[in-house]
Design a protein around this motif. Sequence first.
Motif, PDB file in Angstrom:
ATOM      1  N   PHE A 167      -1.853  -7.409  -6.862  1.00  0.00           N
ATOM      2  CA  PHE A 167      -3.157  -6.751  -6.887  1.00  0.00           C
ATOM      3  C   PHE A 167      -3.066  -5.309  -6.419  1.00  0.00           C
ATOM      4  O   PHE A 167      -3.462  -4.373  -7.115  1.00  0.00           O
ATOM      5  CB  PHE A 167      -4.148  -7.540  -6.011  1.00  0.00           C
ATOM      6  N   ASP A 168      -2.512  -5.118  -5.224  1.00  0.00           N
ATOM      7  CA  ASP A 168      -2.566  -3.812  -4.584  1.00  0.00           C
ATOM      8  C   ASP A 168      -1.748  -2.749  -5.308  1.00  0.00           C
ATOM      9  O   ASP A 168      -2.182  -1.595  -5.402  1.00  0.00           O
ATOM     10  CB  ASP A 168      -2.108  -3.901  -3.112  1.00  0.00           C
ATOM     11  N   LEU A 169      -0.581  -3.112  -5.851  1.00  0.00           N
ATOM     12  CA  LEU A 169       0.209  -2.124  -6.577  1.00  0.00           C
ATOM     13  C   LEU A 169      -0.564  -1.563  -7.767  1.00  0.00           C
ATOM     14  O   LEU A 169      -0.582  -0.361  -8.012  1.00  0.00           O
ATOM     15  CB  LEU A 169       1.521  -2.744  -7.058  1.00  0.00           C
ATOM     16  N   ILE A 170      -1.212  -2.449  -8.511  1.00  0.00           N
ATOM     17  CA  ILE A 170      -1.954  -2.015  -9.691  1.00  0.00           C
ATOM     18  C   ILE A 170      -3.181  -1.207  -9.281  1.00  0.00           C
ATOM     19  O   ILE A 170      -3.497  -0.182  -9.890  1.00  0.00           O
ATOM     20  CB  ILE A 170      -2.357  -3.240 -10.533  1.00  0.00           C
ATOM     21  N   TYR A 171      -3.864  -1.650  -8.253  1.00  0.00           N
ATOM     22  CA  TYR A 171      -5.082  -0.977  -7.813  1.00  0.00           C
ATOM     23  C   TYR A 171      -4.803   0.448  -7.342  1.00  0.00           C
ATOM     24  O   TYR A 171      -5.619   1.353  -7.523  1.00  0.00           O
ATOM     25  CB  TYR A 171      -5.730  -1.782  -6.684  1.00  0.00           C
ATOM     26  N   ILE A 172      -3.615   0.660  -6.740  1.00  0.00           N
ATOM     27  CA  ILE A 172      -3.299   1.976  -6.179  1.00  0.00           C
ATOM     28  C   ILE A 172      -2.617   2.871  -7.209  1.00  0.00           C
ATOM     29  O   ILE A 172      -2.946   4.056  -7.338  1.00  0.00           O
ATOM     30  CB  ILE A 172      -2.397   1.807  -4.940  1.00  0.00           C
ATOM     31  N   ILE A 173      -1.660   2.325  -7.963  1.00  0.00           N
ATOM     32  CA  ILE A 173      -0.860   3.158  -8.867  1.00  0.00           C
ATOM     33  C   ILE A 173      -1.636   3.546 -10.117  1.00  0.00           C
ATOM     34  O   ILE A 173      -1.621   4.708 -10.529  1.00  0.00           O
ATOM     35  CB  ILE A 173       0.442   2.441  -9.241  1.00  0.00           C
ATOM     36  N   ALA A 174      -2.297   2.592 -10.744  1.00  0.00           N
ATOM     37  CA  ALA A 174      -2.967   2.872 -12.015  1.00  0.00           C
ATOM     38  C   ALA A 174      -4.171   3.781 -11.796  1.00  0.00           C
ATOM     39  O   ALA A 174      -5.063   3.451 -11.016  1.00  0.00           O
ATOM     40  CB  ALA A 174      -3.418   1.570 -12.674  1.00  0.00           C
ATOM     41  N   PRO A 175      -4.231   4.949 -12.467  1.00  0.00           N
ATOM     42  CA  PRO A 175      -5.409   5.805 -12.352  1.00  0.00           C
ATOM     43  C   PRO A 175      -6.614   5.148 -13.015  1.00  0.00           C
ATOM     44  O   PRO A 175      -6.476   4.235 -13.828  1.00  0.00           O
ATOM     45  CB  PRO A 175      -4.986   7.090 -13.083  1.00  0.00           C
ATOM     46  N   GLU A 229       6.323  19.234 -11.532  1.00  0.00           N
ATOM     47  CA  GLU A 229       6.524  19.857 -10.230  1.00  0.00           C
ATOM     48  C   GLU A 229       6.134  18.921  -9.090  1.00  0.00           C
ATOM     49  O   GLU A 229       6.433  19.201  -7.928  1.00  0.00           O
ATOM     50  CB  GLU A 229       5.718  21.157 -10.148  1.00  0.00           C
ATOM     51  N   GLN A 230       5.453  17.820  -9.394  1.00  0.00           N
ATOM     52  CA  GLN A 230       5.034  16.866  -8.369  1.00  0.00           C
ATOM     53  C   GLN A 230       5.662  15.490  -8.576  1.00  0.00           C
ATOM     54  O   GLN A 230       6.043  14.831  -7.618  1.00  0.00           O
ATOM     55  CB  GLN A 230       3.510  16.749  -8.351  1.00  0.00           C
ATOM     56  N   GLY A 231       5.728  15.043  -9.825  1.00  0.00           N
ATOM     57  CA  GLY A 231       6.264  13.722 -10.117  1.00  0.00           C
ATOM     58  C   GLY A 231       7.771  13.730 -10.278  1.00  0.00           C
ATOM     59  O   GLY A 231       8.325  14.478 -11.095  1.00  0.00           O
ATOM     60  N   VAL A 232       8.457  12.899  -9.502  1.00  0.00           N
ATOM     61  CA  VAL A 232       9.918  12.848  -9.541  1.00  0.00           C
ATOM     62  C   VAL A 232      10.405  12.354 -10.895  1.00  0.00           C
ATOM     63  O   VAL A 232      11.378  12.882 -11.453  1.00  0.00           O
ATOM     64  CB  VAL A 232      10.442  11.936  -8.416  1.00  0.00           C
ATOM     65  N   ALA A 233       9.743  11.338 -11.456  1.00  0.00           N
ATOM     66  CA  ALA A 233      10.189  10.774 -12.736  1.00  0.00           C
ATOM     67  C   ALA A 233      10.154  11.824 -13.836  1.00  0.00           C
ATOM     68  O   ALA A 233      11.122  11.980 -14.595  1.00  0.00           O
ATOM     69  CB  ALA A 233       9.311   9.575 -13.105  1.00  0.00           C
ATOM     70  N   ASN A 234       9.062  12.552 -13.936  1.00  0.00           N
ATOM     71  CA  ASN A 234       8.962  13.567 -14.984  1.00  0.00           C
ATOM     72  C   ASN A 234       9.821  14.788 -14.677  1.00  0.00           C
ATOM     73  O   ASN A 234      10.225  15.502 -15.603  1.00  0.00           O
ATOM     74  CB  ASN A 234       7.503  13.986 -15.187  1.00  0.00           C
ATOM     75  N   LEU A 293       0.837  -1.205   0.000  1.00  0.00           N
ATOM     76  CA  LEU A 293       0.000   0.000   0.000  1.00  0.00           C
ATOM     77  C   LEU A 293       0.870   1.252   0.000  1.00  0.00           C
ATOM     78  O   LEU A 293       0.664   2.171  -0.804  1.00  0.00           O
ATOM     79  CB  LEU A 293      -0.922  -0.011   1.218  1.00  0.00           C
ATOM     80  N   ALA A 294       1.854   1.285   0.901  1.00  0.00           N
ATOM     81  CA  ALA A 294       2.737   2.453   0.970  1.00  0.00           C
ATOM     82  C   ALA A 294       3.558   2.600  -0.306  1.00  0.00           C
ATOM     83  O   ALA A 294       3.735   3.709  -0.822  1.00  0.00           O
ATOM     84  CB  ALA A 294       3.654   2.338   2.191  1.00  0.00           C
ATOM     85  N   ALA A 295       4.058   1.482  -0.835  1.00  0.00           N
ATOM     86  CA  ALA A 295       4.837   1.544  -2.075  1.00  0.00           C
ATOM     87  C   ALA A 295       3.983   2.042  -3.233  1.00  0.00           C
ATOM     88  O   ALA A 295       4.453   2.813  -4.079  1.00  0.00           O
ATOM     89  CB  ALA A 295       5.410   0.168  -2.401  1.00  0.00           C
ATOM     90  N   GLY A 296       2.714   1.623  -3.270  1.00  0.00           N
ATOM     91  CA  GLY A 296       1.823   2.098  -4.315  1.00  0.00           C
ATOM     92  C   GLY A 296       1.603   3.599  -4.244  1.00  0.00           C
ATOM     93  O   GLY A 296       1.600   4.290  -5.274  1.00  0.00           O
ATOM     94  N   ILE A 297       1.423   4.122  -3.046  1.00  0.00           N
ATOM     95  CA  ILE A 297       1.240   5.570  -2.875  1.00  0.00           C
ATOM     96  C   ILE A 297       2.503   6.323  -3.287  1.00  0.00           C
ATOM     97  O   ILE A 297       2.444   7.370  -3.946  1.00  0.00           O
ATOM     98  CB  ILE A 297       0.860   5.879  -1.416  1.00  0.00           C
ATOM     99  N   ILE A 298       3.664   5.779  -2.908  1.00  0.00           N
ATOM    100  CA  ILE A 298       4.934   6.427  -3.264  1.00  0.00           C
ATOM    101  C   ILE A 298       5.077   6.528  -4.773  1.00  0.00           C
ATOM    102  O   ILE A 298       5.381   7.593  -5.323  1.00  0.00           O
ATOM    103  CB  ILE A 298       6.113   5.659  -2.648  1.00  0.00           C
ATOM    104  N   ARG A 312       2.773   6.249  -7.049  1.00  0.00           N
ATOM    105  CA  ARG A 312       1.734   7.058  -7.688  1.00  0.00           C
ATOM    106  C   ARG A 312       2.191   8.520  -7.737  1.00  0.00           C
ATOM    107  O   ARG A 312       1.920   9.243  -8.716  1.00  0.00           O
ATOM    108  CB  ARG A 312       0.430   6.946  -6.886  1.00  0.00           C
ATOM    109  N   LEU A 313       2.906   8.960  -6.717  1.00  0.00           N
ATOM    110  CA  LEU A 313       3.466  10.309  -6.712  1.00  0.00           C
ATOM    111  C   LEU A 313       4.688  10.407  -7.626  1.00  0.00           C
ATOM    112  O   LEU A 313       4.885  11.423  -8.292  1.00  0.00           O
ATOM    113  CB  LEU A 313       3.845  10.706  -5.281  1.00  0.00           C
ATOM    114  N   VAL A 314       5.505   9.356  -7.654  1.00  0.00           N
ATOM    115  CA  VAL A 314       6.682   9.373  -8.521  1.00  0.00           C
ATOM    116  C   VAL A 314       6.288   9.509  -9.977  1.00  0.00           C
ATOM    117  O   VAL A 314       6.915  10.250 -10.751  1.00  0.00           O
ATOM    118  CB  VAL A 314       7.514   8.084  -8.310  1.00  0.00           C
ATOM    119  N   TYR A 315       5.214   8.836 -10.376  1.00  0.00           N
ATOM    120  CA  TYR A 315       4.788   8.846 -11.778  1.00  0.00           C
ATOM    121  C   TYR A 315       3.791   9.957 -12.105  1.00  0.00           C
ATOM    122  O   TYR A 315       3.193   9.942 -13.174  1.00  0.00           O
ATOM    123  CB  TYR A 315       4.160   7.503 -12.136  1.00  0.00           C
ATOM    124  N   GLU A 316       3.614  10.891 -11.205  1.00  0.00           N
ATOM    125  CA  GLU A 316       2.676  11.990 -11.461  1.00  0.00           C
ATOM    126  C   GLU A 316       3.091  12.747 -12.723  1.00  0.00           C
ATOM    127  O   GLU A 316       4.272  12.996 -12.968  1.00  0.00           O
ATOM    128  CB  GLU A 316       2.658  12.941 -10.263  1.00  0.00           C
TER     129      GLU A 316
END
Length: 453
Positions: free
Chosen positions: A389-397, A150-155, A135-140, A142-146
């Motif tokens: 399951f959880d990574l996809i459910y949280i990360i994918a918009p 100015e919000q997403g680290v990857a971009n 769950l925590a990794a998914g939230i992290i 999700r922000l990395v791939y924003e």
Amino acid sequence: MSSSTAKADGTGELPVPSVGRTRKSVTGTRLWVAVLFLLPALILLGSLVVYPIGYSVWRSLYDAAGSGFVGLDNYIDIFTTDSTLTAVKNTAIWVAVAPALVTVLGLIFAVLTERVRWGTAFKLIIFMPMAISMLAAGIIFRLVYEQDPEQGVANAIVTSVHDAFVDSSVYPKARPNAQVSDLKASGGGSFTSTGTVQAGSPALLPLVGIAPNKLPGTPEDAKSPTPGSEGITGTVWLDFKLGGGGEKGKVDPGEKALKGVKVEAVKDGKTVASATSGADGTFTLPKEADGAQLRLPGSNFAAPYNGIDWLGPTLVTPAIIGSYVWMWAGFAMVLIAAGLAGVDRNLLEAARVDGANEWQVFRRVTVPLLAPVLIVVLVTLMINVMKIFDLIYIIAPQPSQDDANVLALQLFQSSFGGGGNYGVGSAIGVILLLLVLPMMYVNLRRLRKERQR
């Protein structure tokens, strides 16, 4: 010897008469005592494993309501419905790609940590993501791939690298003032004048579409061009100022200059000269520009580069696999490092003495010796990704979640996520069980062989 005496057997020894002893197990425990102690575990195993499996198989043969027998129709739907078929394809991608990437990275990290000075600290850093929940990794991530840099680290990294090699547009929202300017859109985001310019006649290029307080840097006031004797002079400025006032199409006091705008002189579709506006907005073109049309290239107004759409339909699955690799590479590294510690160093030294370089030692000696460990790690990870399951459910918009769908997520959506079809959900669960069983068999067989050594 009398007839009442017991006869000796073939060895010449007399058999020992039975004295009515009670037979016991190898451990000396009576059978009913062993069953009594195992009974709670058997009941727990039956209620939590055997019964759910049996009920899932039975329920998968019925419709959504559970009242009508449909046979194998639910299984057929899995491979004919678009959403479940996408889940099957993505699950195959996960099984083929993610475990292999994690195992390879784990092997590389395990070998490298033996050669670096701070190997223990490096292992700790690599293994640390395992302490984070899915769950925590998914939230992290999700922000990395924003999408917003100015919000997403990857971009933020991607846009920084891009802007280092490609000049970004100066005024992405600017456009000509259509009321007073003869600049018209000419394709590719550029604007070209309908008329031509003549030496001695200043060229005024008023632009709008930007608030004066949103201009980059500290812009200077625009300056009216000074007519030249041979070349073409002009000014590019923001034909608007806070509070209003002034005359459209003329450089009024207080209106800001637009620095760095590229201006091209075009004749018969070919660029004959170009210039860039200075801090006061003025520019000068050589005499070759006499009688040419003026063009403002689209590079002056192109939208800023915002990076990659990581969570779009195309890249959402690779992006989530990347987050999984980040989490589980430490797990593979630790297991492979434990196997590497048991490798006979004499074999490695013998290979080096025979003239093998480090790559040959790694490929022909180290990897074959680690093959049993690598297989265990690979198979374990294949079982693990079946349940992702959880990574996809949280990360994918939500818009691209269908494109990232996998069997475990489809099971949830079919049964509890609004689908309400427990028949299809149970069928997916049975398929996952059938897919996992061969991998479990390989692992158990490998463990059995290890115990026999």
